[in-house]
Design a protein around this motif. Structure first.
Motif, PDB file in Angstrom:
ATOM      1  N   VAL A  17       2.473  19.953  36.123  1.00 31.02           N
ATOM      2  CA  VAL A  17       1.654  18.885  35.530  1.00 31.02           C
ATOM      3  C   VAL A  17       2.489  18.083  34.542  1.00 31.02           C
ATOM      4  CG1 VAL A  17      -0.421  18.392  34.188  1.00 31.02           C
ATOM      5  CG2 VAL A  17      -0.430  20.274  35.833  1.00 31.02           C
ATOM      6  N   MET A  18       3.343  18.766  33.780  1.00 35.71           N
ATOM      7  CA  MET A  18       4.213  18.092  32.820  1.00 35.71           C
ATOM      8  C   MET A  18       5.131  17.097  33.525  1.00 35.71           C
ATOM      9  SD  MET A  18       7.164  19.731  30.346  1.00 35.71           S
ATOM     10  CE  MET A  18       6.048  20.894  29.557  1.00 35.71           C
ATOM     11  N   PHE A  19       5.721  17.509  34.643  1.00 31.90           N
ATOM     12  CA  PHE A  19       6.607  16.619  35.393  1.00 31.90           C
ATOM     13  C   PHE A  19       5.844  15.419  35.952  1.00 31.90           C
ATOM     14  CE2 PHE A  19       9.379  20.539  36.212  1.00 31.90           C
ATOM     15  CZ  PHE A  19      10.195  20.242  35.133  1.00 31.90           C
ATOM     16  N   PHE A  20       4.590  15.641  36.347  1.00 31.40           N
ATOM     17  CA  PHE A  20       3.779  14.539  36.865  1.00 31.40           C
ATOM     18  C   PHE A  20       3.580  13.465  35.799  1.00 31.40           C
ATOM     19  CE2 PHE A  20      -0.427  12.564  37.132  1.00 31.40           C
ATOM     20  CZ  PHE A  20      -0.325  11.919  38.363  1.00 31.40           C
ATOM     21  N   TYR A  21       3.227  13.896  34.586  1.00 34.14           N
ATOM     22  CA  TYR A  21       2.998  12.911  33.526  1.00 34.14           C
ATOM     23  C   TYR A  21       4.301  12.297  33.040  1.00 34.14           C
ATOM     24  CZ  TYR A  21      -1.864  14.252  33.509  1.00 34.14           C
ATOM     25  OH  TYR A  21      -3.160  14.462  33.888  1.00 34.14           O
ATOM     26  N   ALA A  22       5.402  13.035  33.124  1.00 32.64           N
ATOM     27  CA  ALA A  22       6.704  12.455  32.811  1.00 32.64           C
ATOM     28  C   ALA A  22       7.035  11.348  33.813  1.00 32.64           C
ATOM     29  CB  ALA A  22       7.778  13.534  32.832  1.00 32.64           C
ATOM     30  N   ALA A  23       6.728  11.596  35.098  1.00 30.21           N
ATOM     31  CA  ALA A  23       6.945  10.581  36.132  1.00 30.21           C
ATOM     32  C   ALA A  23       6.068   9.361  35.887  1.00 30.21           C
ATOM     33  CB  ALA A  23       6.665  11.176  37.510  1.00 30.21           C
ATOM     34  N   LEU A  24       4.846   9.603  35.392  1.00 27.73           N
ATOM     35  CA  LEU A  24       3.930   8.498  35.091  1.00 27.73           C
ATOM     36  C   LEU A  24       4.500   7.616  33.979  1.00 27.73           C
ATOM     37  CD1 LEU A  24       1.114   7.542  36.035  1.00 27.73           C
ATOM     38  CD2 LEU A  24       0.146   8.817  34.120  1.00 27.73           C
ATOM     39  N   ILE A  25       5.116   8.243  32.994  1.00 26.16           N
ATOM     40  CA  ILE A  25       5.723   7.486  31.896  1.00 26.16           C
ATOM     41  C   ILE A  25       6.933   6.690  32.396  1.00 26.16           C
ATOM     42  CG2 ILE A  25       7.012   7.736  29.737  1.00 26.16           C
ATOM     43  CD1 ILE A  25       5.142  10.092  29.071  1.00 26.16           C
ATOM     44  N   ILE A  26       7.728   7.303  33.267  1.00 22.41           N
ATOM     45  CA  ILE A  26       8.873   6.587  33.849  1.00 22.41           C
ATOM     46  C   ILE A  26       8.393   5.377  34.649  1.00 22.41           C
ATOM     47  CG2 ILE A  26      10.752   6.763  35.543  1.00 22.41           C
ATOM     48  CD1 ILE A  26      11.043   9.706  34.684  1.00 22.41           C
ATOM     49  N   LEU A  27       7.330   5.557  35.432  1.00 23.18           N
ATOM     50  CA  LEU A  27       6.751   4.452  36.190  1.00 23.18           C
ATOM     51  C   LEU A  27       6.290   3.343  35.256  1.00 23.18           C
ATOM     52  CD1 LEU A  27       5.670   3.163  38.817  1.00 23.18           C
ATOM     53  CD2 LEU A  27       3.573   4.510  38.495  1.00 23.18           C
ATOM     54  N   TYR A  28       5.682   3.718  34.134  1.00 19.74           N
ATOM     55  CA  TYR A  28       5.212   2.726  33.162  1.00 19.74           C
ATOM     56  C   TYR A  28       6.371   1.863  32.664  1.00 19.74           C
ATOM     57  CZ  TYR A  28       3.556   0.924  28.649  1.00 19.74           C
ATOM     58  OH  TYR A  28       3.245   0.114  27.586  1.00 19.74           O
ATOM     59  N   PHE A  29       7.469   2.500  32.286  1.00 25.86           N
ATOM     60  CA  PHE A  29       8.600   1.732  31.762  1.00 25.86           C
ATOM     61  C   PHE A  29       9.272   0.902  32.865  1.00 25.86           C
ATOM     62  CE2 PHE A  29       8.172   4.593  28.142  1.00 25.86           C
ATOM     63  CZ  PHE A  29       8.360   3.698  27.096  1.00 25.86           C
ATOM     64  N   TYR A  30       9.159   1.366  34.099  1.00 27.96           N
ATOM     65  CA  TYR A  30       9.659   0.538  35.199  1.00 27.96           C
ATOM     66  C   TYR A  30       8.796  -0.716  35.368  1.00 27.96           C
ATOM     67  CZ  TYR A  30      10.334  -1.127  39.967  1.00 27.96           C
ATOM     68  OH  TYR A  30      10.535  -1.925  41.065  1.00 27.96           O
ATOM     69  N   LEU A  31       7.475  -0.537  35.286  1.00 23.23           N
ATOM     70  CA  LEU A  31       6.561  -1.673  35.475  1.00 23.23           C
ATOM     71  C   LEU A  31       6.721  -2.715  34.377  1.00 23.23           C
ATOM     72  CD1 LEU A  31       3.271   0.140  36.594  1.00 23.23           C
ATOM     73  CD2 LEU A  31       4.812  -1.219  38.011  1.00 23.23           C
ATOM     74  N   ILE A  32       6.874  -2.261  33.133  1.00 24.93           N
ATOM     75  CA  ILE A  32       6.969  -3.225  32.038  1.00 24.93           C
ATOM     76  C   ILE A  32       8.396  -3.725  31.838  1.00 24.93           C
ATOM     77  CG2 ILE A  32       5.003  -2.160  30.864  1.00 24.93           C
ATOM     78  CD1 ILE A  32       6.998  -0.934  28.866  1.00 24.93           C
ATOM     79  N   GLY A  33       9.342  -3.133  32.579  1.00 29.79           N
ATOM     80  CA  GLY A  33      10.736  -3.552  32.462  1.00 29.79           C
ATOM     81  C   GLY A  33      11.233  -4.266  33.706  1.00 29.79           C
ATOM     82  N   PRO A  34      11.985  -3.578  34.577  1.00 31.22           N
ATOM     83  CA  PRO A  34      12.570  -4.225  35.776  1.00 31.22           C
ATOM     84  C   PRO A  34      11.536  -4.904  36.665  1.00 31.22           C
ATOM     85  CG  PRO A  34      13.539  -2.065  35.430  1.00 31.22           C
ATOM     86  CD  PRO A  34      12.416  -2.167  34.456  1.00 31.22           C
ATOM     87  N   TRP A  35      10.369  -4.274  36.870  1.00 32.60           N
ATOM     88  CA  TRP A  35       9.351  -4.862  37.764  1.00 32.60           C
ATOM     89  C   TRP A  35       8.801  -6.156  37.182  1.00 32.60           C
ATOM     90  CZ3 TRP A  35       3.865  -5.507  37.756  1.00 32.60           C
ATOM     91  CH2 TRP A  35       3.316  -5.743  39.020  1.00 32.60           C
ATOM     92  N   ARG A  36       8.558  -6.188  35.890  1.00 31.00           N
ATOM     93  CA  ARG A  36       8.079  -7.420  35.249  1.00 31.00           C
ATOM     94  C   ARG A  36       9.131  -8.518  35.341  1.00 31.00           C
ATOM     95  NH1 ARG A  36       8.972 -10.216  30.719  1.00 31.00           N
ATOM     96  NH2 ARG A  36      10.503  -8.668  30.014  1.00 31.00           N
ATOM     97  N   GLU A  37      10.381  -8.171  35.086  1.00 29.05           N
ATOM     98  CA  GLU A  37      11.439  -9.172  35.118  1.00 29.05           C
ATOM     99  C   GLU A  37      11.627  -9.759  36.510  1.00 29.05           C
ATOM    100  OE1 GLU A  37      14.772  -7.069  33.631  1.00 29.05           O
ATOM    101  OE2 GLU A  37      13.989  -6.888  31.574  1.00 29.05           O
TER     102      GLU A  37
END
Length: 300
Positions: A17-37
């Protein structure tokens, strides 16, 4: 502390479960970073406040539904109610406001979601969340859900979605999709507080313990299978039952749980209600209105 020393790291922290939420946080920073750009270069970057809200929301939800608090919630009723308050009254608005507007627009602008638009009517979301929450705390329903692990996961997921739908009406991050404003929003918040009260009152004022899971060792050891992999029979061999971990008698623990839920609910709704009233007052008197998104008049 509270008997947590008797459990392993895996049982306390649920690494998968910890790894799942860590992946969710990584996805978040991808969305607000490279994906937004790449897809929305003109959109403003996520603010520090948004990042802290999202990270805080994910961390709190993990602790309540996958970390030590979840384990404690299966042994002590007041911790169970604390987890419910965190998961459905605190986390949803943090996540909603933590995700930038362009992410919500990109995801929910797809034609598929238009067919589900009636489900987002304020009355539907108001009733859906409060009915699901209240029915869950009917003793017979609670016991059945806690002992059937697949149903447990499904019910908690549906309740989480319903809580997001309810909170969307209050802190909608997309201005043009907001349906309530001013007096209507204040009425909606007040109605939520009223509808949640009977479930809390049932728990607080009951003259006897309502939930066998927290005072019947045979039922408790079955329910612990949700948190502890494999055979949970060793719990009865090593401990007398859930009372081993509790610092209060069952009835007082139950009352404390109801009080915690009511206090968190009153704090969250009261703070939001005060904020909405202040912004409505400023708007009515021609002052600036910033903070929570404004409502698009065409949706009134």
């Amino acid at each position: 502390m509270l008997g947590l020393q008797y459990f392993s790291f895996e049982e306390l922290w649920s690494p998968i479960v910890m790894f799942f939420y860590a992946a969710l946080i990584i996805l978040y920073f991808y969305l607000i970073g490279p994906w937004r750009e790449r897809h929305f270069p003109a959109e403003p970057a996520a603010t520090l406040k948004q990042k802290l809200l999202f990270l805080g929301g994910v961390l709190l939800y993990y602790l309540a539904q996958g970390g030590p608090l979840e384990l404690l919630g299966h042994m002590i009723f007041s911790f169970h109610m604390t987890n419910m308050a965190i998961s459905y009254l605190v986390v949803p608005p943090m996540i909603l406001l933590g995700l930038p507007t362009f992410v919500w627009r990109a995801f929910f602008s797809k034609p598929f979601w238009q067919r589900l638009r009636p489900m987002m009517h304020p009355l539907v979301t108001l009733v859906l969340f409060n009915v699901l929450f209240s029915v869950y705390h009917v003793p017979e329903v609670h016991e059945y859900v806690m002992l059937n692990f697949t149903l447990h996961r499904i019910y908690y997921f549906v309740l989480l979605v319903a809580s997001f739908m309810m909170w969307w009406q209050i802190v909608s991050p997309v201005p043009e999709w907001t349906r309530l404003n001013g007096v209507k929003k204040m009425g909606y918040i007040f109605a939520n507080g009223v509808l949640l009260t009977p479930a809390c009152a049932l728990i607080i004022f009951s003259p006897q313990p309502l939930y066998p899971m927290y005072n019947d060792p045979a039922i408790w050891v079955q329910a612990m299978g949700y948190c502890i992999p494999g055979d949970t029979g060793w719990l009865l061999e090593q401990f007398s039952g859930p009372e081993f971990f509790n610092f209060l008698p069952p009835i007082e623990d139950q009352q404390l749980g109801g009080v915690i839920m009511k206090l968190v609910q009153e704090f969250m709704y009261g703070a939001i209600l005060a904020y909405v009233f202040t912004q409505w007052y400023k708007k009515e008197h021609g002052e600036s209105n910033d903070g929570l998104p404004n409502t698009n008049p065409e949706f009134q």
